[in-house]
Enzyme design. Structure first.
Site, PDB file in Angstrom:
ATOM      1  N   GLY A  12      -2.506   0.721   1.995  1.00 44.11           N
ATOM      2  CA  GLY A  12      -1.520   1.778   2.257  1.00 44.11           C
ATOM      3  C   GLY A  12      -2.131   3.167   2.119  1.00 44.11           C
ATOM      4  O   GLY A  12      -1.868   4.068   2.943  1.00 44.11           O
ATOM      5  N   ARG A  31       5.006   3.303  -6.933  1.00 51.74           N
ATOM      6  CA  ARG A  31       5.497   3.431  -8.321  1.00 51.74           C
ATOM      7  C   ARG A  31       4.385   3.896  -9.257  1.00 51.74           C
ATOM      8  O   ARG A  31       4.630   4.351 -10.350  1.00 51.74           O
ATOM      9  CB  ARG A  31       6.140   2.118  -8.795  1.00 51.74           C
ATOM     10  CG  ARG A  31       5.203   0.960  -8.771  1.00 51.74           C
ATOM     11  CD  ARG A  31       5.881  -0.330  -9.246  1.00 51.74           C
ATOM     12  NE  ARG A  31       4.868  -1.340  -9.401  1.00 51.74           N
ATOM     13  CZ  ARG A  31       5.091  -2.580  -9.766  1.00 51.74           C
ATOM     14  NH1 ARG A  31       6.325  -2.977 -10.010  1.00 51.74           N
ATOM     15  NH2 ARG A  31       4.096  -3.448  -9.895  1.00 51.74           N
ATOM     16  N   LYS A 189      -0.954 -12.550  13.256  1.00 54.23           N
ATOM     17  CA  LYS A 189      -1.876 -12.186  12.163  1.00 54.23           C
ATOM     18  C   LYS A 189      -2.118 -13.397  11.248  1.00 54.23           C
ATOM     19  O   LYS A 189      -3.225 -13.596  10.737  1.00 54.23           O
ATOM     20  CB  LYS A 189      -1.291 -11.022  11.359  1.00 54.23           C
ATOM     21  CG  LYS A 189      -2.065 -10.654  10.106  1.00 54.23           C
ATOM     22  CD  LYS A 189      -3.518 -10.285  10.390  1.00 54.23           C
ATOM     23  CE  LYS A 189      -4.175  -9.540   9.254  1.00 54.23           C
ATOM     24  NZ  LYS A 189      -3.985 -10.077   7.939  1.00 54.23           N
ATOM     25  N   GLU A 196      -9.853 -17.216  10.462  1.00 52.87           N
ATOM     26  CA  GLU A 196     -10.823 -16.615   9.540  1.00 52.87           C
ATOM     27  C   GLU A 196     -11.247 -17.626   8.467  1.00 52.87           C
ATOM     28  O   GLU A 196     -12.435 -17.761   8.169  1.00 52.87           O
ATOM     29  CB  GLU A 196     -10.153 -15.396   8.907  1.00 52.87           C
ATOM     30  CG  GLU A 196     -10.934 -14.650   7.876  1.00 52.87           C
ATOM     31  CD  GLU A 196     -10.009 -13.632   7.172  1.00 52.87           C
ATOM     32  OE1 GLU A 196      -9.263 -12.904   7.863  1.00 52.87           O
ATOM     33  OE2 GLU A 196     -10.006 -13.604   5.926  1.00 52.87           O
TER      34      GLU A 196
END
Lengths: 331, 331, 331, 331
Positions: A12, A31, A189, A196
């Site tokens: 993020g 947070r 995904k 993978e």
């Protein structure tokens, strides 16, 4: 363009940074207050909470949630929905299970809120390399968010064009794709991660066979002491097995050819498990993807009950006493 | 530098061309006369037979044999040995079984002839991209042949350097590696191909799960019609599963997304089988590499005796009658 | 003792017959009226519907539901619960998913109705041999139903006692077991079926290797024409692989050694899939049980998309043209 | 009938005892003198060496070699051949690789000596239960030795006849079979053992899933504490998975339900490996038999190089640090 971002971990935080560098405005919250301050120092606007974050965005809003799958994402999506308005968009950029996406999208749709799921590959390298994105959700909203996706994507770079794609959507070649309705981004995904696992396991098995070619159990004239680091390196150069994962093997082996820094107890994430379950639901024979998952399961065990049962049967039928063996140690 | 080349198929012919372009002199022979003429037109010297070829080279000679593994290579190596002299080198650039290399090297050593085995990856793309080579044999001879290997290798190109390799042999970064004594070049190449099988199967399973996500056996709100070509393309761009094999998938799927040109009956070569046998000799658990091989075996069968036995048991214990089914047809 | 039975297919009908023969009273219903009449002719009391069936039983009642898992069982359990009373017991003797049992038991508990799940093995042979039963649910109710289970179970028979069990519950040696709380009966039965898949596949692979030992691809002096029926028979007699499933193989092979009556397209049931999913939830490496399931998936396909993708990659990197092969036909 | 026996371990000694009890005369030798004396006390005639043993038999002689496969058997067969005469028979009752049988039979044939290979199943239980035998070699010699095989075989016993075998060779139902030419006995026995591996692994996986159903990683209402010993016992009684191997599981679990006496490091023998190699030579997809073998390989390792490489890749692409974990301990 404006984007709210909730969850400022490794992924993020870097998404905020990459967007800010590209001229977008990010309003961020986590947070962990220190993460907010760090991003604020890097050009994002810090928020004091979800409500504050939503308040700092102009309608129609878009908020990207980048949290662990399961309860953290679920609770945050719900909390956001409670303070957002019809026409707003919630983007789940984490690794949610696609059936949760389908459920959430249907539930939010009733409130007029749009749910978009983005499968995001790129890991710690994404800030520099960009993120490969698989995007599920309603086309109109996905199109509206295009500037965000374009900025996060790696772009065409040096990668040669695939012949025959001239008349197709050129955004795909930038590294992002609208895969279909809600859940499809995370589904694609998820399969990506399943593949993978399989690729990683193919390398793992291959290098293990190379490594143990010096075993004293082999005839002396059939033993080789092979250089793992050099082999990984040479395969990067013109061979059929070259890949980004092999590049990573080469880096790790150049640093420490015995890999003695690693215990070999390998974690697995939801996607590997869900991929196998999806295969079973579709009646697809997914031997390699399952075996890759199972190897990780087994790697975290000492000895299993099943193996003890094998020993017990052998003892019963043949009087075989399996010695209370000292496990073979791996270099 | 001078090099004899025997076997002018796709690989051997392009090796001659790449060497000639780099300024080396090739003397070439193949039992197919047209292949010899073609190469002669491209700058090589044609020979009329093995003895003529050897006669046209200055001692100490080096002859590269590029023929199918097994009898063709064996016979040619023996025939060459009969007309070559102590100090000469025979290079087997094909896909021989490494235990054959060990045996041949020992036998030729008695005559003073050196045997070098080169595992060569690159396929039809090698002429332009260069060949990744894994080289087994005595160091002095491998070093003497360095100009040949350097010319055939892809070279450093655009591929970023691996950190931590600064003090290591820089030839590896050109794309060729002296792996160790006789047989080790083919052993490493064999494992390379085993890994290739595993990677290919990981992609195959993943794309099959994607493809069948529109199955009518799934709940209607969990079905997606996914675009195989776009997914392959987007994964080339910043994702963890990017690789050269994925590039090939993308090319094939862009050309014909249903792959209807292919029957799906997949051949296997010696290396896949030998890799599994090597794993067993070393007691390595090679689930993924085995499963990749077995999938190919199964792909060439209609129904197996084993499957009929399953049906027969089911009929016995449960009265299950397996319908004489029309096999499910794949898009 | 009285027992209601709903669902008079192969299993339910024979359960009623075995109980009647043992002196119990069965009240039976099925939407197929002929099945009801047949059972009535065999000593059971026919009912005209669920409500009638419940009305014909004295409280506290017990009704055994023997229907396909999923909707048929779910709807019947709910319909019964609507007309039954606190203290009554509903027994699900089918192959329900154990998580459905847990849910149903909790929901019925609120109405004071007890839910008991019975995994029942025995197939078409159960009427004569008896049924092996794994029973989940509250101990008091399971104990109350003991006469029913005792009558259905095979009993001790000729099977030798296991040393060391002298002080244990002797009902287990009759062939039925209270496994634990609701759902545990079907969970244990589910794993039983998973093991069955694995064992069947072990035989299938072994016999296929025997069968194909006459392949013309093998060196001539290493080929054998083996007699499948005789091999299955001899293994029944003192060998380590003797089992009831092997008995069934021997019967099938004695009847038709080529198994040409069977297509080889093998169905799978929920339990095989659920077993693998349970393994994944527990992080157990279940290679064999998964492979057995996948073989059945693959057996129902002609060629898969994944296999075509393998061919496509091979064509791209090596120019390999997989012939539009006529699939190899199996004897 | 007279029989020489060389190798008086668990198997060889009991074979001599079973034959003596049946009224045959055994002349026995082992390099362990105590084993010879023990058998002499049990009614066999002890010999002082191979030559003495051969001298004590009347022509045409038959000598049963019961030694470990590989060098011990090879050397003994050669030493016997040196002192035996045309028309004599050497029986290899051990677990030789069938290609060695083919070679030995051809070589002995030149001297007029007949080679018979007998795959012998029965283990420590064979003295009482008898031995299941798969016999390869020339029919005339196998027929001549019939009294020996008949005495060693378990006989028809209580095992029900297979319908449809009425017109077939009834010796098969005694538990011995002439499988075909030299090597075929050991080939069939090898596959038998491969199947045994697969069956054992099916039980091992199933019981492990049962055992770990109390894992605290599962939702609390989905956990069961199941009784392994009772489950094994109940399945012996009328279930589809009943087998002799399951009987052995039941014995072991009744003795110690945690199996804590066993380390779980499981040995493998040649047959498991050869079975997989035979499958590969025949292009048979032998997933289950391979996985069973690989589980044993893995059970003897602590952590593998391959697993460390997985951890290393994960660290590179995701910054995942696999903790230097204390391996999960199994009950």
């Amino acid at each position: 363009m404006q984007l709210g971002i909730v969850g400022l971990g490794r992924m993020g935080g870097n998404i905020a940074r990459r967007l800010t560098r590209a001229g977008h405005s990010c309003v961020v919250w986590d947070r962990n207050e220190a993460a907010v301050s760090d991003l604020a120092a890097d050009g994002s606007t810090g928020a004091a909470g979800l409500e504050d974050l939503v308040g700092k965005l102009d309608a129609p809003r878009a908020v990207w949630v980048m949290l662990p799958a399961g309860a953290p994402t679920e609770q945050t999506v719900n909390a956001l929905a409670a303070v957002m308005e019809p026409g707003d968009v919630i983007i789940d950029g984490g690794n949610s299970f696609y059936k949760d996406d389908i459920r959430r999208a249907a539930s939010l749709r009733e409130k007029g809120i749009v749910y978009v799921d983005v499968g995001t590959s790129g890991g710690v390298w994404g800030l520099e390399r960009g993120y490969c994105m698989m995007i599920g959700g309603e086309k109109a909203s996905v199109d509206r968010l295009d500037p965000i996706f374009a900025a996060l994507a790696p772009g065409r770079g040096e990668i040669p064009a695939t012949p025959g794609r001239e008349s197709r959507d050129h955004r795909v070649e930038q590294g992002y794709l609208h895969t279909g309705p809600a859940g499809s981004g995370h589904f694609v995904k998820m399969i990506h991660n399943g593949i993978e696992y399989g690729m990683m396991q193919a390398y793992a098995e291959g290098f293990e066979i190379l490594k143990r070619k010096d075993s004293t159990e082999l005839p002396e004239n059939e033993r080789y002491s092979l250089d793992m680091a050099d082999i990984a390196e040479v395969w990067r150069r013109g061979s059929v097995v070259s890949s980004w994962l092999l590049d990573l093997c080469a880096i790790a082996l150049a640093k420490n050819e015995t890999l003695s820094d690693f215990s070999g107890a390998v974690a697995d994430s939801g996607e590997g498990r869900w991929t196998v379950m999806a295969a079973i639901e579709e009646a697809v024979s997914a031997e390699v993807l399952s075996a890759a998952l199972y190897t990780r399961f087994r790697s975290r065990q000492d000895h299993t009950f099943g193996e003890k049962l094998l020993s017990a049967m052998r003892f019963q039928f043949g009087g075989h006493v399996e010695q209370p063996v000292t496990p073979v140690k791996e270099g």
